[in-house]
Design an enzyme around this catalytic site. Structure first.
Site, PDB file in Angstrom:
ATOM      1  N   SER A  38       0.889  -1.055   0.102  1.00 37.12           N
ATOM      2  CA  SER A  38       0.103   0.197   0.088  1.00 37.12           C
ATOM      3  C   SER A  38       0.713   1.185  -0.118  1.00 37.12           C
ATOM      4  CB  SER A  38      -0.961   0.066   1.254  1.00 37.12           C
ATOM      5  OG  SER A  38      -2.042   0.787   1.064  1.00 37.12           O
ATOM      6  N   ASP A 182      -5.895  -3.592  -2.655  1.00 35.77           N
ATOM      7  CA  ASP A 182      -4.931  -3.090  -1.618  1.00 35.77           C
ATOM      8  C   ASP A 182      -4.032  -4.289  -1.335  1.00 35.77           C
ATOM      9  OD1 ASP A 182      -3.542  -2.433   0.766  1.00 35.77           O
ATOM     10  OD2 ASP A 182      -4.482  -0.636   0.570  1.00 35.77           O
TER      11      ASP A 182
END
Length: 304
Positions: A38, A182
């Site tokens: 991320s 993600d």
């Protein structure tokens, strides 16, 4: 082989940037491997290039508009306290357009392409360092790690973007017949992957406090409830990743040096505030400096 691992954490990535700046510039750590999830994936290419001023400028100037082309929530400030609420109009617009998420993050995709040039990508790919980003393949129910050595420029930029897409608040991306989101949904702190790739000493930046200091207030709206649930789930994933990482490192005689945030930086890492993130970068730098001064000359924290 020395590796730098940076966890997910949204806007808290500014703190990780400060930690990395100290480790690279002052502690003179030379990394062969960079693994990020991320916000960590957004940082590692610039860190590998040693372009710390460039990535610091990005993290100290980014705001909501830099990330979202359709932001699903509103940030309100009352009595000095920030609260979030659903932006009903933007969410409805997204659904009318046939999207599966509350918001869209195409602006982040553009920011990544503007910040990493084809020339920089070529320099990284021709170098000896490996840069690896973490993504979650929702269709195949597995975590995947994308090395710069296996990607074209366009692919690598998109994998960084996908790694940072905190669904269902940001874009859900379809690639090769699969839906991706993600990387933190599966591997928030990818220590195990660094060990598997041969790392024998690993500096790990975890964008969370080592001990839980937070008792959350009751949710005031559905959006806060969803973010609270996701925060709870991600905390569990982080704890599991760290435990597994320690176990695998111990089995492979690898050393881990942990850098946790010493205090709670924010309860909503999807809020990007330029002034606050600038302060977090400085705090990260000073925290890493103090931590290294408290030990013998850059002595690592050995795990059990």
């Amino acid at each position: 082989m020395r590796a730098l691992v940076i966890s997910g954490g949204g806007s808290k990535g500014a703190f990780a940037g400060g930690v990395a700046q100290f480790l690279i510039q002052e502690a003179k750590h030379e990394y062969d491997l960079f693994v990020g999830t991320s916000t960590g994936s957004l940082l590692i290419s610039h860190l590998a290039l040693n372009k710390l001023d460039k990535i610091k400028q990005i993290y100290s100037s980014v705001n909501q508009d830099s990330i979202f082309n359709n932001c699903p929530f509103l940030v309100k400030k009352k009595h000095g306290v920030e609260t979030i609420a659903i932006n009903h109009w933007n969410v409805v617009k997204n659904f009318i357009r046939g999207k599966k998420t509350f918001g869209e993050s195409e602006n982040l995709r553009k920011l990544i392409r503007n910040s990493i040039t084809p020339e920089e990508f070529k320099e990284l790919k021709q170098g000896a360092k490996d840069i690896v980003v973490t993504v979650s393949n929702l269709s195949l129910n597995q975590v995947e790690y994308k090395s710069i050595n296996d990607c074209t420029y366009d692919e690598f930029c998109d994998w960084i973007w996908i790694s940072s897409n905190y669904a269902p608040f940001m874009s859900l991306v379809r690639r090769n017949g699969c839906e991706y989101a993600d990387g933190g949904l599966g591997s928030l702190v990818p220590i195990e992957e660094a060990v598997k790739r041969g790392a024998t000493e690993i500096d790990v930046v975890v964008l969370h406090t080592e001990v839980n200091y937070l008792n959350r207030m009751p949710a005031r709206n559905p959006f806060e409830l969803i973010t609270t649930i996701f925060s709870f789930v991600l905390d569990r994933i982080e704890n599991q990743n760290v435990r597994i990482g320690k176990l695998v490192a111990n089995q492979n005689d690898a050393i881990i040096n942990f850098y946790y945030t010493p205090t709670i930086l924010t309860t909503n890492s999807l809020v990007f505030n330029k002034e606050r993130m600038t302060r977090w970068w400085k705090r990260g730098y000073l925290y890493a400096k103090n931590k290294n001064e408290e030990t013998s000359p850059i002595a690592p924290d050995h795990t059990d």
